[in-house]
Design a protein around this motif. Structure first.
Motif, PDB file in Angstrom:
ATOM      1  N   THR A  14       0.841  -1.203   0.000  1.00  0.00           N
ATOM      2  CA  THR A  14       0.000   0.000   0.000  1.00  0.00           C
ATOM      3  C   THR A  14       0.878   1.256   0.000  1.00  0.00           C
TER       4      THR A  14
ATOM      5  N   SER B  19      -4.667  -0.199   5.396  1.00  0.00           N
ATOM      6  CA  SER B  19      -5.060  -0.787   4.117  1.00  0.00           C
ATOM      7  C   SER B  19      -6.304  -0.060   3.623  1.00  0.00           C
TER       8      SER B  19
ATOM      9  N   ASP C 292      -4.493  -2.971  -5.269  1.00  0.00           N
ATOM     10  CA  ASP C 292      -3.950  -3.207  -3.932  1.00  0.00           C
ATOM     11  C   ASP C 292      -4.885  -4.161  -3.187  1.00  0.00           C
ATOM     12  N   THR C 293      -4.315  -5.057  -2.437  1.00  0.00           N
ATOM     13  CA  THR C 293      -5.147  -5.950  -1.627  1.00  0.00           C
ATOM     14  C   THR C 293      -5.697  -5.168  -0.430  1.00  0.00           C
TER      15      THR C 293
ATOM     16  N   GLU D  62      -4.322 -10.833   1.879  1.00  0.00           N
ATOM     17  CA  GLU D  62      -3.083 -11.577   1.688  1.00  0.00           C
ATOM     18  C   GLU D  62      -2.611 -12.215   2.999  1.00  0.00           C
TER      19      GLU D  62
HETATM   20 MG    MG Z   1      -1.805  -2.893   2.334  1.00  0.00          MG
END
Ligand code: MG
Ligand code: GDP
Length: 174
Positions: free
Chosen positions: A24, A41, A65-66, A70
């Protein structure tokens, strides 16, 4: 986004790697030129975009972006779908995150086998905490035929250098 924004190519790029490696942060630096020590996040945003001029082409990349999934090794196939590029990030101060590259390689091979891959060894500013020697990283990258660069999400020029490199590799195939 600018209404009359022009670009030659639009590429989807997914960013993967273990939780905490700085995915991120890298995206925030590239897209918004900011760094946060307490990076949260991003919830509810699938991707951010950035335009780069690479090899005389104006390229817009959509950086996915996750949202923390993850951590559970459960990134959905839809996250990867259609990506032409992928960044596998590890943390140069955390050896486990480097070992995990293999897991992310397998995921990419499974879900988007033709995506061009760039490995970023992040947090290169933390020189005193380095746990993954650059020689070890380079040797691994060479064996796996991967492009690898070190960067720091605190340093825009290193982040731009890394993403330019990935875009250049994608462009070389067009
Ligand atoms: Mg992140
Ligand atoms: P993610 O889980 O992979 O998205 O990682 P984050 O971007 O949330 O970063 C995790 C933590 O590492 C945060 O506290 C960031 O401020 C920090 N961080 C990320 N990149 C760097 C970097 O290049 N250098 C340093 N010193 N810290 C970083």
């Amino acid at each position: 986004p600018l209404e009359n924004e022009r670009y030659d190519y639009l590429f989807k790029v997914v960013v993967v790697g273990d939780s905490g490696v700085g995915k991120t942060s890298l995206i925030q630096q590239l897209c918004f030129e900011r760094f946060a020590n307490d990076q949260k996040s991003t919830i509810g945003v699938e991707f951010n975009s950035k335009s780069l001029l690479v090899d005389s082409k104006q390229v817009k990349i959509q950086l996915w972006d996750t949202a923390g999934q993850e951590r559970f090794r459960s990134v959905a196939p839809s996250y990867y779908r259609g990506s032409l590029g992928a960044v596998i990030t590890y943390d140069t101060t955390y050896a486990k995150s480097f070992e995990q590259i293999q897991f992310w390689l397998n995921s990419l091979n499974q879900h988007c086998p033709t995506a061009k891959i760039l490995v970023i060894g992040n947090k290169s500013d933390l020189v005193d905490l380095r746990a993954v020697p650059i020689e070890v990283a380079r040797e691994f990258a060479e064996q796996e035929d991967l492009v690898l660069v070190e960067a720091s999400a605190k340093d825009l020029s290193s982040v731009e250098f890394a993403f330019n490199k990935l875009v250049s590799v994608i462009l070389a195939d067009r």
